[in-house]
Design an enzyme around this catalytic site. Structure first.
Site, PDB file in Angstrom:
ATOM      1  N   ASN A   1      -3.299   6.171  -0.681  1.00 10.86           N
ATOM      2  CA  ASN A   1      -2.859   6.399   0.703  1.00 10.86           C
ATOM      3  C   ASN A   1      -2.212   7.757   0.917  1.00 10.86           C
ATOM      4  OD1 ASN A   1      -3.874   4.222   2.085  1.00 10.86           O
ATOM      5  ND2 ASN A   1      -2.348   2.876   1.146  1.00 10.86           N
TER       6      ASN A   1
ATOM      7  N   HIS B   1      -2.612  -2.962  -6.144  1.00 12.95           N
ATOM      8  CA  HIS B   1      -3.041  -2.556  -4.806  1.00 12.95           C
ATOM      9  C   HIS B   1      -4.563  -2.680  -4.692  1.00 12.95           C
ATOM     10  CE1 HIS B   1      -3.341   0.834  -1.601  1.00 12.95           C
ATOM     11  NE2 HIS B   1      -3.339  -0.369  -1.053  1.00 12.95           N
TER      12      HIS B   1
ATOM     13  N   SER C   1       0.819  -1.204   0.000  1.00 14.22           N
ATOM     14  CA  SER C   1       0.000   0.000   0.000  1.00 14.22           C
ATOM     15  C   SER C   1       0.855   1.258   0.000  1.00 14.22           C
ATOM     16  CB  SER C   1      -0.936  -0.005   1.203  1.00 14.22           C
ATOM     17  OG  SER C   1      -0.297  -0.516   2.331  1.00 14.22           O
TER      18      SER C   1
ATOM     19  N   GLU D   1      -5.360  -0.246  -7.692  1.00 20.06           N
ATOM     20  CA  GLU D   1      -4.338   0.654  -8.233  1.00 20.06           C
ATOM     21  C   GLU D   1      -3.283  -0.212  -8.912  1.00 20.06           C
ATOM     22  OE1 GLU D   1      -3.659   4.716  -5.740  1.00 20.06           O
ATOM     23  OE2 GLU D   1      -3.284   2.904  -4.584  1.00 20.06           O
TER      24      GLU D   1
HETATM   25  N1  CAA Z   1     -15.480  -8.656   3.997  1.00 21.18           N
HETATM   26  C1  CAA Z   1     -16.304  -8.989   2.979  1.00 21.18           C
HETATM   27  N2  CAA Z   1     -17.472  -8.357   2.746  1.00 21.18           N
HETATM   28  C2  CAA Z   1     -17.814  -7.366   3.594  1.00 21.18           C
HETATM   29  C3  CAA Z   1     -17.019  -6.985   4.682  1.00 21.18           C
HETATM   30  C4  CAA Z   1     -15.798  -7.670   4.861  1.00 21.18           C
HETATM   31  N3  CAA Z   1     -14.954  -7.354   5.844  1.00 21.18           N
HETATM   32  N4  CAA Z   1     -17.631  -5.969   5.326  1.00 21.18           N
HETATM   33  C5  CAA Z   1     -18.769  -5.747   4.681  1.00 21.18           C
HETATM   34  N5  CAA Z   1     -18.879  -6.570   3.637  1.00 21.18           N
HETATM   35  C6  CAA Z   1     -19.975  -6.656   2.688  1.00 21.18           C
HETATM   36  C7  CAA Z   1     -21.247  -7.069   3.376  1.00 21.18           C
HETATM   37  O1  CAA Z   1     -21.340  -8.480   3.468  1.00 21.18           O
HETATM   38  C8  CAA Z   1     -22.289  -6.484   2.443  1.00 21.18           C
HETATM   39  O2  CAA Z   1     -22.394  -7.304   1.319  1.00 21.18           O
HETATM   40  P1  CAA Z   1     -23.786  -7.829   0.752  1.00 21.18           P
HETATM   41  O3  CAA Z   1     -23.890  -7.165  -0.563  1.00 21.18           O
HETATM   42  O4  CAA Z   1     -23.560  -9.278   0.664  1.00 21.18           O
HETATM   43  O5  CAA Z   1     -24.856  -7.438   1.725  1.00 21.18           O
HETATM   44  C9  CAA Z   1     -21.649  -5.198   1.932  1.00 21.18           C
HETATM   45  O6  CAA Z   1     -20.246  -5.349   2.190  1.00 21.18           O
HETATM   46  C10 CAA Z   1     -22.168  -4.008   2.663  1.00 21.18           C
HETATM   47  O7  CAA Z   1     -21.948  -4.260   4.054  1.00 21.18           O
HETATM   48  P2  CAA Z   1     -22.913  -3.782   5.219  1.00 21.18           P
HETATM   49  O8  CAA Z   1     -24.300  -3.641   4.673  1.00 21.18           O
HETATM   50  O9  CAA Z   1     -22.700  -4.655   6.392  1.00 21.18           O
HETATM   51  O10 CAA Z   1     -22.309  -2.415   5.683  1.00 21.18           O
HETATM   52  P3  CAA Z   1     -22.042  -1.105   4.886  1.00 21.18           P
HETATM   53  O11 CAA Z   1     -23.079  -0.823   3.855  1.00 21.18           O
HETATM   54  O12 CAA Z   1     -21.777  -0.120   5.927  1.00 21.18           O
HETATM   55  O13 CAA Z   1     -20.672  -1.388   4.072  1.00 21.18           O
HETATM   56  C11 CAA Z   1     -18.356  -1.311   3.902  1.00 21.18           C
HETATM   57  C12 CAA Z   1     -19.515  -1.832   4.705  1.00 21.18           C
HETATM   58  C13 CAA Z   1     -18.380  -1.890   2.502  1.00 21.18           C
HETATM   59  C14 CAA Z   1     -17.087  -1.777   4.614  1.00 21.18           C
HETATM   60  C15 CAA Z   1     -18.483   0.251   3.830  1.00 21.18           C
HETATM   61  O14 CAA Z   1     -18.628   0.777   5.134  1.00 21.18           O
HETATM   62  C16 CAA Z   1     -17.302   0.902   3.177  1.00 21.18           C
HETATM   63  O15 CAA Z   1     -17.227   0.964   1.950  1.00 21.18           O
HETATM   64  N6  CAA Z   1     -16.364   1.411   3.993  1.00 21.18           N
HETATM   65  C17 CAA Z   1     -15.138   2.039   3.486  1.00 21.18           C
HETATM   66  C18 CAA Z   1     -14.131   0.963   3.166  1.00 21.18           C
HETATM   67  C19 CAA Z   1     -12.867   1.538   2.625  1.00 21.18           C
HETATM   68  O16 CAA Z   1     -12.669   2.733   2.507  1.00 21.18           O
HETATM   69  N7  CAA Z   1     -11.957   0.654   2.274  1.00 21.18           N
HETATM   70  C20 CAA Z   1     -10.644   1.017   1.803  1.00 21.18           C
HETATM   71  C21 CAA Z   1      -9.674   0.949   2.934  1.00 21.18           C
HETATM   72  S1  CAA Z   1      -8.069   1.422   2.425  1.00 21.18           S
HETATM   73  C22 CAA Z   1      -7.373   0.018   1.889  1.00 21.18           C
HETATM   74  O17 CAA Z   1      -7.872  -1.057   1.962  1.00 21.18           O
HETATM   75  C23 CAA Z   1      -6.049   0.146   1.255  1.00 21.18           C
HETATM   76  C24 CAA Z   1      -4.905   0.482   2.063  1.00 21.18           C
HETATM   77  O18 CAA Z   1      -3.831   0.477   1.473  1.00 21.18           O
HETATM   78  C25 CAA Z   1      -4.935   0.796   3.480  1.00 21.18           C
END
Ligand code: CAA
Length: 287
Positions: A190, A140, A119, A152
């Site tokens: 990031n 990424h 990342s 990415e």
């Molecule tokens: N693993 C797999 N699926 C997941 C999950 C997980 N940890 N968490 C949630 N989901 C799925 C749920 O099962 C649900 O899927 P369905 O279509 O089957 O219902 C869907 O995501 C939506 O989940 P929820 O309804 O429970 O909750 P939500 O609508 O609040 O969504 C979320 C959860 C998708 C995590 C949303 O809050 C979100 O998009 N958050 C931001 C995530 C983000 O920014 N990620 C990037 C992080 S940075 C990174 O990864 C890179 C780095 O280099 C650090």
């Protein structure tokens, strides 16, 4: 060379998610990790995710079984000789990542492409530790991998155009949208996300608001799906701190200094959802 079998190194949060979308996309995956326990935990999370896909009518039960039959787990690097493409998703640390590539390379054919899910670490620097800098690239993915559309795609200085095309094809057939970005610290994602999270921790440290207040501002005012502190818990506070350190050390600009409270949380072992406690508590344990 057509990619049929992908070696995924690391069965943790990112590795198991990458394996999930690849087997769903028709690839055979050789999932490698150092312990049977990690492999079993990763495979169980993949099976749970595929069950969810069936419940939500994104996959038929028959296709779930076919996808699961394409997942092989192994603790032996020599088994990776069957891979046409390697995606590394181990700990976010240069020595660890380069050590893994060094261990795997003697078992891989010359034409096999190596991709790192780093990342923030320089792709050019990682590539230079292998014998194939032209067949080395950053891929990424984002957490949770089955949900987030972006990958990415990060060519290093020596990455060939053929490698970029093959990596973009892999990302696309895993259901993702590749976006090409150049090899600069933190890439785009990031470089923007981590300073926001770091600043949110400063707001908490300086009592501008409590954790819920900071998160509510960004969710209700900016329509973010999660607040920055909740998101830090999802990503892992140790990962956030490591990325801030890479930004700070690479740009040598004080605007990237890690917040002391973030350092303190990591020292205390409050790493977020994965251990059940970060800025928030997760009574169910590991998220
Ligand atoms: N693993 C797999 N699926 C997941 C999950 C997980 N940890 N968490 C949630 N989901 C799925 C749920 O099962 C649900 O899927 P369905 O279509 O089957 O219902 C869907 O995501 C939506 O989940 P929820 O309804 O429970 O909750 P939500 O609508 O609040 O969504 C979320 C959860 C998708 C995590 C949303 O809050 C979100 O998009 N958050 C931001 C995530 C983000 O920014 N990620 C990037 C992080 S940075 C990174 O990864 C890179 C780095 O280099 C650090």
């Amino acid at each position: 060379m057509e990619t049929k079998t992908v070696g995924v190194l690391g069965a943790g949060t990112m590795g198991h998610g990458i394996a999930h979308v690849l087997i769903r996309g028709g690839y055979t995956v050789l999932l490698h990790d150092l312990s049977q326990q990690f492999l079993e935990a990763g495979a169980a999370r993949i099976a749970k995710g595929l069950n969810r896909d069936v419940e939500k009518n994104r996959l038929t039960a028959e296709d779930r079984e076919k996808a699961l039959s394409r997942l092989k787990t192994t603790m032996r690097v020599s088994d990776l000789e069957g891979a046409d493409f390697i995606v590394e998703a181990v700990t976010e640390n240069f020595e660890v990542k380069s050590g893994v590539f060094r261990a795997v390379e003697p078992h891989c054919r010359a034409e096999v492409i190596f991709a790192s899910n780093t990342s923030s670490i320089s792709i050019t620097r990682l590539a230079a530790t292998t014998q194939r800098p032209d067949r080395f690239i950053g891929l990424h993915f984002f957490n949770p991998v089955p949900v987030m559309k972006l990958v990415e795609v990060v060519p290093g200085l020596a990455t060939s155009p053929e490698t970029v095309e093959a990596a973009e094809r892999l990302a696309t057939s895993a259901g993702k949208t590749p976006v090409r970005v150049n090899d600069f610290p933190g890439f785009v994602s990031n470089r923007l996300l981590m300073p926001m999270i770091n600043e949110a921790v400063y707001c908490l440290m300086e009592s501008v608001a409590d954790a819920k207040g900071v998160d509510d501002v960004m969710k209700l005012g900016m329509n973010h799906p999660m607040g920055p502190l909740e998101l830090a818990d999802l990503i892992g506070l140790d990962v956030c701190l490591d990325i801030m350190k890479v930004l700070y050390e690479s740009f040598r600009d004080s605007k990237y200094r890690p917040c002391p409270l973030l350092e303190k949380m990591v020292s205390a072992g409050r790493l977020g959802r994965k251990i059940g406690r970060g800025f928030y508590e997760y009574p169910q344990g590991r998220g």
